[in-house]
Write a protein that holds these residues in place. Structure first.
Motif, PDB file in Angstrom:
ATOM      1  N   THR A  53       0.853  -1.018  -0.259  1.00 60.65           N
ATOM      2  CA  THR A  53       0.370  -0.006   0.483  1.00 60.65           C
ATOM      3  C   THR A  53       0.831   1.310  -0.017  1.00 60.65           C
ATOM      4  OG1 THR A  53       0.067   0.500   2.161  1.00 60.65           O
ATOM      5  CG2 THR A  53      -1.604  -1.360   1.483  1.00 60.65           C
ATOM      6  N   ALA A  54       0.596   2.422  -0.078  1.00 61.59           N
ATOM      7  CA  ALA A  54       1.003   2.945   0.491  1.00 61.59           C
ATOM      8  C   ALA A  54       1.616   3.295   1.631  1.00 61.59           C
ATOM      9  CB  ALA A  54       0.182   4.766   0.313  1.00 61.59           C
ATOM     10  N   ASP A  55       1.698   2.968   2.164  1.00 68.90           N
ATOM     11  CA  ASP A  55       2.889   3.188   3.186  1.00 68.90           C
ATOM     12  C   ASP A  55       3.580   1.943   4.319  1.00 68.90           C
ATOM     13  OD1 ASP A  55       0.918   3.248   4.377  1.00 68.90           O
ATOM     14  OD2 ASP A  55       0.475   3.962   5.886  1.00 68.90           O
ATOM     15  N   VAL A  56       3.146   0.153   3.535  1.00 66.75           N
ATOM     16  CA  VAL A  56       3.445  -0.742   3.090  1.00 66.75           C
ATOM     17  C   VAL A  56       4.233  -1.538   2.428  1.00 66.75           C
ATOM     18  CG1 VAL A  56       2.344  -2.933   4.231  1.00 66.75           C
ATOM     19  CG2 VAL A  56       1.540  -0.618   4.938  1.00 66.75           C
ATOM     20  N   ARG A  57       5.243  -2.114   3.147  1.00 67.49           N
ATOM     21  CA  ARG A  57       6.451  -2.721   2.257  1.00 67.49           C
ATOM     22  C   ARG A  57       6.352  -4.220   2.856  1.00 67.49           C
ATOM     23  NH1 ARG A  57      10.883   2.132  -1.078  1.00 67.49           N
ATOM     24  NH2 ARG A  57       9.331   2.823  -1.475  1.00 67.49           N
ATOM     25  N   THR A  58       7.119  -4.840   2.295  1.00 63.65           N
ATOM     26  CA  THR A  58       7.250  -6.537   1.859  1.00 63.65           C
ATOM     27  C   THR A  58       8.442  -6.379   1.356  1.00 63.65           C
ATOM     28  OG1 THR A  58       5.263  -7.295   1.857  1.00 63.65           O
ATOM     29  CG2 THR A  58       6.975  -8.871   1.945  1.00 63.65           C
ATOM     30  N   PHE A  59       8.971  -7.181   2.637  1.00 60.85           N
ATOM     31  CA  PHE A  59      10.638  -7.640   2.698  1.00 60.85           C
ATOM     32  C   PHE A  59      10.533  -8.789   2.801  1.00 60.85           C
ATOM     33  CE2 PHE A  59      10.310  -3.238   3.922  1.00 60.85           C
ATOM     34  CZ  PHE A  59      11.067  -2.461   3.104  1.00 60.85           C
ATOM     35  N   VAL A  60      11.875  -9.376   1.100  1.00 62.70           N
ATOM     36  CA  VAL A  60      11.442 -10.750   0.821  1.00 62.70           C
ATOM     37  C   VAL A  60      12.762 -11.047   1.073  1.00 62.70           C
ATOM     38  CG1 VAL A  60      11.125 -12.794  -0.680  1.00 62.70           C
ATOM     39  CG2 VAL A  60       9.461 -10.808  -1.157  1.00 62.70           C
ATOM     40  N   LEU A  61      13.209 -11.667   1.732  1.00 66.16           N
ATOM     41  CA  LEU A  61      14.750 -12.637   2.125  1.00 66.16           C
ATOM     42  C   LEU A  61      14.990 -13.520   2.434  1.00 66.16           C
ATOM     43  CD1 LEU A  61      13.993 -10.969   5.852  1.00 66.16           C
ATOM     44  CD2 LEU A  61      14.932  -9.234   3.555  1.00 66.16           C
ATOM     45  N   ALA A  62      16.547 -14.183   2.218  1.00 65.44           N
ATOM     46  CA  ALA A  62      16.269 -15.613   1.764  1.00 65.44           C
ATOM     47  C   ALA A  62      18.859 -15.063   2.282  1.00 65.44           C
ATOM     48  CB  ALA A  62      16.345 -15.616   0.039  1.00 65.44           C
ATOM     49  N   PRO A  63      18.513 -16.770   2.413  1.00 59.96           N
ATOM     50  CA  PRO A  63      20.156 -17.018   3.613  1.00 59.96           C
ATOM     51  C   PRO A  63      20.611 -16.430   1.823  1.00 59.96           C
ATOM     52  CG  PRO A  63      18.392 -18.440   3.836  1.00 59.96           C
ATOM     53  CD  PRO A  63      17.884 -18.440   2.509  1.00 59.96           C
ATOM     54  N   VAL A  64      22.036 -16.593   2.482  1.00 59.64           N
ATOM     55  CA  VAL A  64      22.723 -15.510   1.041  1.00 59.64           C
ATOM     56  C   VAL A  64      23.657 -17.157  -0.042  1.00 59.64           C
ATOM     57  CG1 VAL A  64      25.855 -15.236   0.623  1.00 59.64           C
ATOM     58  CG2 VAL A  64      24.109 -14.472   2.815  1.00 59.64           C
ATOM     59  N   ASP A  65      23.672 -17.842   1.368  1.00 60.80           N
ATOM     60  CA  ASP A  65      24.019 -19.395   0.717  1.00 60.80           C
ATOM     61  C   ASP A  65      22.374 -20.223   0.570  1.00 60.80           C
ATOM     62  OD1 ASP A  65      26.659 -18.881  -0.110  1.00 60.80           O
ATOM     63  OD2 ASP A  65      27.461 -19.547   2.561  1.00 60.80           O
ATOM     64  N   PRO A  66      22.300 -21.132  -0.422  1.00 61.27           N
ATOM     65  CA  PRO A  66      20.855 -21.594  -0.021  1.00 61.27           C
ATOM     66  C   PRO A  66      20.649 -22.746   1.388  1.00 61.27           C
ATOM     67  CG  PRO A  66      21.943 -22.306  -2.814  1.00 61.27           C
ATOM     68  CD  PRO A  66      23.122 -21.537  -1.384  1.00 61.27           C
ATOM     69  N   ALA A  67      19.747 -22.319   1.314  1.00 62.41           N
ATOM     70  CA  ALA A  67      18.729 -22.347   2.780  1.00 62.41           C
ATOM     71  C   ALA A  67      17.599 -23.048   3.206  1.00 62.41           C
ATOM     72  CB  ALA A  67      19.440 -22.644   4.098  1.00 62.41           C
ATOM     73  N   ARG A  68      17.264 -23.977   3.680  1.00 61.58           N
ATOM     74  CA  ARG A  68      15.781 -23.396   4.114  1.00 61.58           C
ATOM     75  C   ARG A  68      15.308 -23.222   5.531  1.00 61.58           C
ATOM     76  NH1 ARG A  68      11.893 -27.512   0.612  1.00 61.58           N
ATOM     77  NH2 ARG A  68      12.308 -25.409  -0.883  1.00 61.58           N
ATOM     78  N   PHE A  69      14.041 -22.321   5.223  1.00 66.71           N
ATOM     79  CA  PHE A  69      14.088 -22.084   6.613  1.00 66.71           C
ATOM     80  C   PHE A  69      12.770 -23.346   6.938  1.00 66.71           C
ATOM     81  CE2 PHE A  69      14.541 -18.223   4.879  1.00 66.71           C
ATOM     82  CZ  PHE A  69      15.687 -17.475   5.124  1.00 66.71           C
ATOM     83  N   ALA A  70      12.595 -23.248   8.407  1.00 64.53           N
ATOM     84  CA  ALA A  70      11.809 -24.215   9.216  1.00 64.53           C
ATOM     85  C   ALA A  70      10.864 -22.990  10.815  1.00 64.53           C
ATOM     86  CB  ALA A  70      12.163 -25.052   9.409  1.00 64.53           C
ATOM     87  N   TYR A  71      10.216 -22.290  10.121  1.00 58.91           N
ATOM     88  CA  TYR A  71       9.319 -22.138  11.305  1.00 58.91           C
ATOM     89  C   TYR A  71       7.635 -22.507  11.493  1.00 58.91           C
ATOM     90  CZ  TYR A  71       7.965 -19.116   7.597  1.00 58.91           C
ATOM     91  OH  TYR A  71       7.720 -18.185   6.602  1.00 58.91           O
ATOM     92  N   GLU A  72       7.338 -21.843  12.290  1.00 64.07           N
ATOM     93  CA  GLU A  72       5.635 -22.151  12.088  1.00 64.07           C
ATOM     94  C   GLU A  72       4.532 -20.433  11.823  1.00 64.07           C
ATOM     95  OE1 GLU A  72       5.026 -24.883  16.105  1.00 64.07           O
ATOM     96  OE2 GLU A  72       6.166 -22.986  16.645  1.00 64.07           O
ATOM     97  N   PRO A  73       3.620 -20.540  11.263  1.00 64.14           N
ATOM     98  CA  PRO A  73       2.718 -19.549  11.150  1.00 64.14           C
ATOM     99  C   PRO A  73       2.741 -18.710  11.684  1.00 64.14           C
ATOM    100  CG  PRO A  73       1.325 -21.922  10.511  1.00 64.14           C
ATOM    101  CD  PRO A  73       3.161 -22.488  10.733  1.00 64.14           C
ATOM    102  N   GLY A  74       2.971 -17.940  12.095  1.00 69.71           N
ATOM    103  CA  GLY A  74       2.351 -16.713  12.898  1.00 69.71           C
ATOM    104  C   GLY A  74       3.526 -16.325  13.761  1.00 69.71           C
ATOM    105  N   GLN A  75       4.932 -16.804  13.709  1.00 70.29           N
ATOM    106  CA  GLN A  75       6.522 -16.612  14.374  1.00 70.29           C
ATOM    107  C   GLN A  75       6.969 -15.698  13.468  1.00 70.29           C
ATOM    108  OE1 GLN A  75       8.206 -20.802  14.512  1.00 70.29           O
ATOM    109  NE2 GLN A  75       7.527 -20.488  16.683  1.00 70.29           N
ATOM    110  N   PHE A  76       8.174 -15.006  14.730  1.00 67.77           N
ATOM    111  CA  PHE A  76       8.533 -13.904  13.970  1.00 67.77           C
ATOM    112  C   PHE A  76      10.169 -13.830  14.310  1.00 67.77           C
ATOM    113  CE2 PHE A  76       8.740 -13.591  18.561  1.00 67.77           C
ATOM    114  CZ  PHE A  76       9.853 -13.500  18.760  1.00 67.77           C
ATOM    115  N   LEU A  77      10.783 -12.873  13.299  1.00 70.50           N
ATOM    116  CA  LEU A  77      12.090 -12.449  13.218  1.00 70.50           C
ATOM    117  C   LEU A  77      12.649 -11.444  14.087  1.00 70.50           C
ATOM    118  CD1 LEU A  77      13.328 -12.983   9.343  1.00 70.50           C
ATOM    119  CD2 LEU A  77      14.319 -13.978  11.257  1.00 70.50           C
ATOM    120  N   THR A  78      13.121 -11.622  14.697  1.00 69.79           N
ATOM    121  CA  THR A  78      14.195  -9.943  14.590  1.00 69.79           C
ATOM    122  C   THR A  78      15.349  -9.406  14.495  1.00 69.79           C
ATOM    123  OG1 THR A  78      12.995 -10.942  17.434  1.00 69.79           O
ATOM    124  CG2 THR A  78      14.532  -9.429  16.954  1.00 69.79           C
ATOM    125  N   LEU A  79      15.596  -8.269  13.650  1.00 76.44           N
ATOM    126  CA  LEU A  79      16.571  -7.737  12.585  1.00 76.44           C
ATOM    127  C   LEU A  79      16.956  -7.090  13.317  1.00 76.44           C
ATOM    128  CD1 LEU A  79      14.114  -6.319   9.977  1.00 76.44           C
ATOM    129  CD2 LEU A  79      14.962  -8.163   9.778  1.00 76.44           C
TER     130      LEU A  79
END
Length: 372
Positions: A39-65
């Motif tokens: 939207t006008a004031d909302v952006r999504t940032f898509v992130l990936a490991p630098v070296d190929p790897a996969r994420f394992a988590y439960e829907p609804g969890q969070f990251l700390t930047l």
């Protein structure tokens, strides 16, 4: 924040073996693969490991930047809007907040190819731990992110769960993920989506549900809401209003789940500790002295109290959120002294080895000097 040179993406090649799981203890670096304007004031940032790897988590969890902003380390939590059913990337969806130190930094300075550092995913707010045949997802504003993660996971897995999704926004132009949610509702008959808007957008009158969430709205979208597992996320006043509404309607609150700390408060600028006024002059008579080096404040902290709680009682405001040792927001450098700390995953062992502590779950065992 660094930049990553463009190079062939090996993730597109055939895989002879399963990729490893991304582990921030070994490598906390993520590359920004895409930035989407929602939207006008909302952006999504898509992130990936630098070296190929996969994420394992439960829907609804969070990251700390873990960010470097103007030479200062800043930690901020963002719930994942992505779904673990698409494990090669994760995404955070961030609303720009006027005066918000981190949200404005991300919007103004983070682009595709940049490198960020993060820890997680983690958190208890997830439908994976409260599985049911019927759900009601309620969200307000940017609080849509964790329930969007849950909705995407259910549809990707074809769980056949019956989901009613009711989102509150200021105007139709502010409905985050609107096109995708409407598509999901067309594709899956067991998924119903409705939005409530407080007012029209400048170029788009709203003909749907209006005002603020009410019992009439619930009964219109999910007349059987009392039989559903309810997940709620949004600004603190919104979640409080939902609690009152459900209780008044006779809902079994054992089936009510809400994000236990308000991510919206983390978007505000970090408070100026030196400007705070002592709110409690009756400091504890026993315990240890805690000096906050940057602010020049010194408080007393009992040996059976965490540093954050003692600071709050003394009128010192410090950045914090979960108060459970999960999010990492209160991470601080321990310059002198020793503490006893039992955390929930919001700090890495190498950070502990380097003298970092989470003051929300650290109790002093000596006098302390903290770089805050």
């Amino acid at each position: 924040m660094d930049a990553l040179a463009t190079r062939p993406d090996s993730r597109l090649a055939p895989r002879g073996a399963a990729l490893p799981t991304w582990d921030p203890e070994r490598d906390d670096t993520l590359v920004v693969r895409q930035v989407r304007q929602e939207t006008a004031d909302v952006r999504t940032f898509v992130l990936a490991p630098v070296d190929p790897a996969r994420f394992a988590y439960e829907p609804g969890q969070f990251l700390t930047l873990d960010l470097d902003i103007d030479g200062q380390r800043v930690n901020r939590c963002y719930t994942l809007s992505s779904t673990p059913t698409r494990p090669d990337t994760v995404s955070i969806t961030v609303k720009r907040v006027p005066g918000g130190r981190v949200s404005n930094f991300l919007h103004d300075h983070v682009a595709e190819g940049n490198l960020l550092h993060a820890v997680g995913p983690m958190g208890d707010f997830t439908c994976a731990r409260h599985q049911a045949e019927k759900y009601l997802f309620l969200s307000g504003g940017s609080g849509i992110t964790p329930v969007m993660s849950m909705a995407r996971a259910h549809l990707d897995l074809s769980t056949r769960a019956d989901i009613a999704f009711l989102h509150s926004a200021r105007t139709p132009a502010d409905i985050i993920f609107r096109a995708e949610l409407e598509l999901m509702a067309r594709q899956e008959p067991r998924f119903r989506f409705a939005a409530i808007c407080e007012q029209d957008a400048p170029l788009e009158p709203w003909h749907g549900l209006r005002g603020r969430l009410s019992l009439a709205h619930l009964e219109a979208v999910a007349p059987d809401f009392r039989a559903r597992e309810v997940f709620v996320c949004g600004p603190a006043p919104y979640m409080a209003a939902v609690r009152d509404l459900l209780k008044a309607a006779g809902f079994d609150m054992a089936r009510h789940h809400e994000e236990s700390f308000d991510f919206a408060t983390l978007a505000a600028a970090e408070p100026d500790v030196a400007a705070e006024v002592v709110a409690d002059a009756a400091a504890p008579a026993t315990g240890f002295r805690v000096e906050f080096r940057k602010s020049g404040r010194t408080i007393d902290c009992p040996s059976d109290m965490n540093v954050l709680e003692a600071a709050r009682r003394a009128g010192v405001r410090l950045p914090s959120s979960c108060t459970k040792g999960l999010c990492g927001t209160c991470k601080s450098k321990l310059v002198e002294g020793t503490v006893e700390m039992k955390h929930g995953g919001g700090i890495r062992q190498r950070e502990i080895d380097a003298g970092m502590v989470l003051i929300c779950c650290a109790r002093p065992t000596s006098d302390l000097v903290i770089d805050r």
